[in-house]
Design an enzyme around this catalytic site. Structure first.
Site, short mmCIF file in Angstrom:
data_model
loop_
_atom_site.label_atom_id
_atom_site.label_comp_id
_atom_site.label_asym_id
_atom_site.label_seq_id
_atom_site.Cartn_x
_atom_site.Cartn_y
_atom_site.Cartn_z
N HIS A 1 1.95 4.26 -2.61
CA HIS A 1 2.05 5.63 -2.64
C HIS A 1 3.36 6.20 -3.21
O HIS A 1 3.31 7.41 -3.92
CB HIS A 1 2.11 6.33 -1.38
CG HIS A 1 -0.09 6.05 -0.61
ND1 HIS A 1 -0.75 7.21 -1.26
CD2 HIS A 1 -0.30 5.52 0.38
CE1 HIS A 1 -1.80 6.78 -0.63
NE2 HIS A 1 -1.13 6.39 0.38
N HIS B 1 3.17 7.18 -6.89
CA HIS B 1 2.59 7.60 -7.74
C HIS B 1 3.74 9.35 -7.02
O HIS B 1 3.73 10.19 -8.09
CB HIS B 1 1.50 8.13 -6.22
CG HIS B 1 0.23 9.04 -7.01
ND1 HIS B 1 -1.01 9.27 -6.10
CD2 HIS B 1 0.33 9.76 -8.33
CE1 HIS B 1 -1.68 10.07 -6.84
NE2 HIS B 1 -0.86 10.05 -8.25
N HIS C 1 0.93 -1.34 -0.12
CA HIS C 1 -0.14 0.06 0.01
C HIS C 1 1.03 0.88 -0.63
O HIS C 1 0.96 2.12 -0.77
CB HIS C 1 -0.57 -0.08 1.45
CG HIS C 1 -1.72 1.56 1.55
ND1 HIS C 1 -3.10 1.17 0.69
CD2 HIS C 1 -1.12 2.65 1.69
CE1 HIS C 1 -3.71 2.68 1.35
NE2 HIS C 1 -2.51 3.28 2.18
N GLU C 2 1.70 1.37 0.73
CA GLU C 2 2.64 2.60 0.59
C GLU C 2 3.79 2.96 0.13
O GLU C 2 3.41 3.97 -0.49
CB GLU C 2 3.28 2.60 2.49
CG GLU C 2 2.78 2.61 3.97
CD GLU C 2 1.34 3.75 3.47
OE1 GLU C 2 1.86 4.76 3.27
OE2 GLU C 2 0.79 3.42 4.07
#
Length: 710
Positions: free
Chosen positions: A505, A508, A501-502
């Site tokens: 990010h 991104h 998940h991290e």
């Protein structure tokens, strides 16, 4: 997830972090010559020289940054030439470089490696940022120039990214008090100062409560049910704290396994009550009055700016668009999740009673314990079976490999890049053509100076300046199970999904490719920012991806196909209950922020929402709002719904990946990279999503994945 530049230039966002006073004069030249912030960085890729940064350097450098930033703004304001996009909008975007340079390091460390001295510095330094942000957005002459450019936007022939910068710059002023009279502006400044201080205090109180509690166990019988890794970690914690026996804390790697495995129900209850009463004990760390003050000040601020509530203010700039749409969205999901949750709760209760539970209803401290046992019985699967396949280093290699297969990225550790703690690792990131792309820092273990949870930040944002594409420096921070004396760090499956998940990010940020930092990377609407992170989580359930990294830490054996099938089969285990929990958080957030504040207590507010979404008996003396840092010490106020909103996007997006061949289809990944990961906030999020997917997202994919519809 705001970039530092976006945070600094947005007074209300700064106020969510910090308080405010006036800037001091520039420091003397002798001290400036010693201060690494005030010199060009000579480190690889001009990374932050963490090894040279001392606490004494922050304030002088920050103050110098404020002086320089104000001079740069004065040049814009006093420019005799008529306002243009370049001499006003771009010039403002480029101002404040030194300030961002210092603040990015300071706030990253205050979250990941803080101490009382650093917290004191933050309390002194943060007001300067709030005042600086207000001085920009409330500068009447500057706003006139911005508005003059905005009013002629139709004739400027700007590219889409520049149009977005102009629109967001204008709104940044208009939404933060530029149209107020002097009395209104002064009141706004006062509100922002107080909000900043309250938010900072809220976070410190939660950290204090987390760090101050420990549960000592001296009788080995009280460890019954706990796996060896949890016992070993507790023994190491006791040794670290100079205690006998075993010590359990409120840090996730200690708290979670105890609640999941410990047979001693009274000790589970004790730990549960401690965790869920943080900030709610009527002591020096109590956050109840702080919540009331924050909620009232946010409401007053919204009214001052012409909005009915804080939620109306926040959601104007979101994909959802309005509080009514958010409320309708959450309510609809409750209608799907609650029936499923009730069946799952009944099944869990029946199971518990057949295994010795004596009460009428399961309590909240029973949930994880019996759920783990039922899961093992239904699917012949538990975390202890999976953890040997999830050595941290292997999972990291796995997420790097997935990024390579999807986007052609390679990661190479560079020990010459300074880090802020010996446990942090720094990597150079290269694109498929071998071109340098980013610096990535990984920080994965809990420490007393690190707040709980997991997050991504940037130490340097991406932008193009003077024709040079300045690449980002990205940080992932987590709190995973530490290695012990006999075992490496073996992650639970939940920790594996958190890492992915991290890292989503992080992608991104790392793949950002815009012209302007305030539109780059994760500088997107709150209900779009979770799309890249949650898309990455899906690969944890993908057989092809799992086989790349899930290898037994002792034998090197690739995870068996039967275990993968069990992971996939159990994906929706207790999904209704899990969905209700997330919806509970979102509904409480909206209750606090979508209406005129009342005199209701924290308990009364949460009880109203619990009547809709909580199946467990109420427990006196606990509340989650006083430790709900996402909305009271972070940037998710009136925005926590975005996790569920983004689930709609990510489930729909991942179905597209799978339809087109998964990891083997670079075309879909390139499409996602081009239209989502690289674009940041340069276009409206729905337009970006439609460019990727070819249509608007359908909620059916998320409901199917959760097992809430067929």
């Amino acid at each position: 997830m705001l970039s530092l530049r976006q945070t600094i230039l947005t007074a209300s966002a700064v106020a969510a972090l910090v308080p405010a006073v006036y800037a001091q004069p520039s420091p003397d030249k002798a001290k400036m010559n010693e201060n690494p912030f005030l010199q060009p960085y000579t480190t690889p890729h001009q990374t932050a020289p963490f090894d040279k940064v001392k606490n004494e350097y922050y304030l002088p450098a920050l103050k110098e940054g404020l002086v320089q930033g104000r001079k740069e703004v004065d040049v814009i304001v006093n420019n005799a030439a008529k306002p243009t996009f370049d001499n006003t909008i771009v010039a403002l975007e480029r101002s404040g470089d030194l300030l961002g340079k210092v603040a990015s390091v300071l706030f990253n460390l205050n979250s990941a490696e803080t101490n009382p001295d650093l917290q004191k510095i933050v309390r002194e330094a943060s007001p300067l940022l709030t005042e600086y942000g207000n001085d920009i957005t409330l500068n009447e002459k500057l706003f006139k120039r911005v508005k003059a450019v905005y009013d002629q936007r139709a004739s400027l022939k700007l590219d889409p990214e520049s149009k977005m910068l102009l629109e967001k710059t204008y709104k940044r002023f208009a939404r933060n008090g530029a149209n107020l009279d002097e009395k209104g502006k002064e009141r706004l400044r006062a509100i922002d100062k107080e909000l900043a201080q309250l938010s900072l205090q809220f976070g410190e109180n939660v950290l204090n409560e987390t760090n101050e509690f420990m549960m000592e166990v001296t009788d080995e019988k009280d460890l019954a049910g706990l796996p060896e890794f949890a016992r070993e970690a507790a023994k190491a914690t006791a040794k670290q704290k100079n205690k006998e026996g075993w010590v359990f804390t409120l840090q996730a790697p200690s708290y979670g396994p105890f609640m999941q495995y410990a047979d001693n129900r009274e000790l589970r209850k004790k730990l549960f009550l401690a965790y869920n009463s943080r900030g709610f004990q009527g002591n020096k760390n109590d956050n109840q009055e702080i919540i009331k003050k924050i909620v009232n000040l946010r409401y007053e601020r919204a009214n001052l700016l012409g909005y009915k509530t804080h939620a109306d203010f926040v959601l104007e700039e979101s994909m959802a668009g309005s509080k009514d749409k958010v409320q309708s969205f959450l309510t609809e999901l409750v209608s799907y999740a609650r029936p499923a949750a009730e069946k799952q709760y009944a099944e869990l209760t029946t199971y518990a009673k057949s295994h010795g539970f004596q009460g009428d209803k399961l309590e909240q401290w029973d949930n994880s314990y019996y759920a783990e046992k039922l899961k093992k019985e239904k699917y012949s699967l538990d975390d202890e079976m999976l953890k040997p396949y999830f050595k941290l280093e292997n999972v990291l290699d796995g997420v790097f490999t997935v990024a390579n297969k999807l986007y052609g990225l390679t990661f190479k550790e560079n020990k010459s890049i300074p880090v802020y703690h010996p446990e942090v690792k720094a990597y150079e990131v290269f694109d498929k053509d071998g071109k340098f792309l980013a610096v990535f820092y990984g920080d994965y273990f809990p420490r007393p100076g690190k707040r709980a949870g997991a997050w991504m930040n940037d130490v340097q944002g991406q932008k193009v300046e003077n024709g040079v594409n300045i690449r980002p420096h990205i940080v992932n921070v987590c709190n995973f199970t530490r290695p012990t004396e006999t075992k490496p760090s073996l992650l639970t499956f939940g920790e594996v999904t958190t890492l992915f998940h991290e890292f989503g990010h992080g992608l991104h940020g790392m793949l950002a490719n815009g012209k302007y930092e305030s539109l780059s990377g994760t500088s997107v609407t709150r209900d779009f920012v979770e799309l890249p992170s949650q898309v990455m989580e899906n690969w944890c359930y993908d057989p092809e991806a799992l086989k790349l990294f899930a290898k037994h830490y002792q034998t090197g054996e690739v995870i068996p196909a039967e275990l993968i099938e069990k992971i996939r089969a159990s994906q929706n285990f207790m999904a209704g209950v899990a969905n209700l929990r997330q919806l509970r958080f979102g509904l409480v957030d909206m209750y606090w922020h979508s209406q005129k504040p009342t005199d209701e207590s924290v308990t009364e507010v949460e009880s109203k929402i619990d009547s809709l979404v909580n199946l467990y008996p109420p427990v006196k003396g606990i509340a989650f709002s006083p430790a709900f840092s996402h909305i009271f010490a972070g940037g998710y106020s009136a925005g926590y719904y975005s996790y569920k909103w983004s689930e709609v996007l990510d489930a729909d997006a991942f179905e597209f990946f799978k339809e087109k061949g998964g990891l083997n289809n670079r075309e879909v990944a390139d499409n996602f990279r081009k239209n989502v990961l690289e674009k940041g906030g340069t276009e409206k999020p729905m337009e970006l999503y439609k460019k990727f997917r070819g249509r608007e997202p359908s909620p059916k994919a998320m409901l199917r994945r959760s097992g809430l519809i067929l």
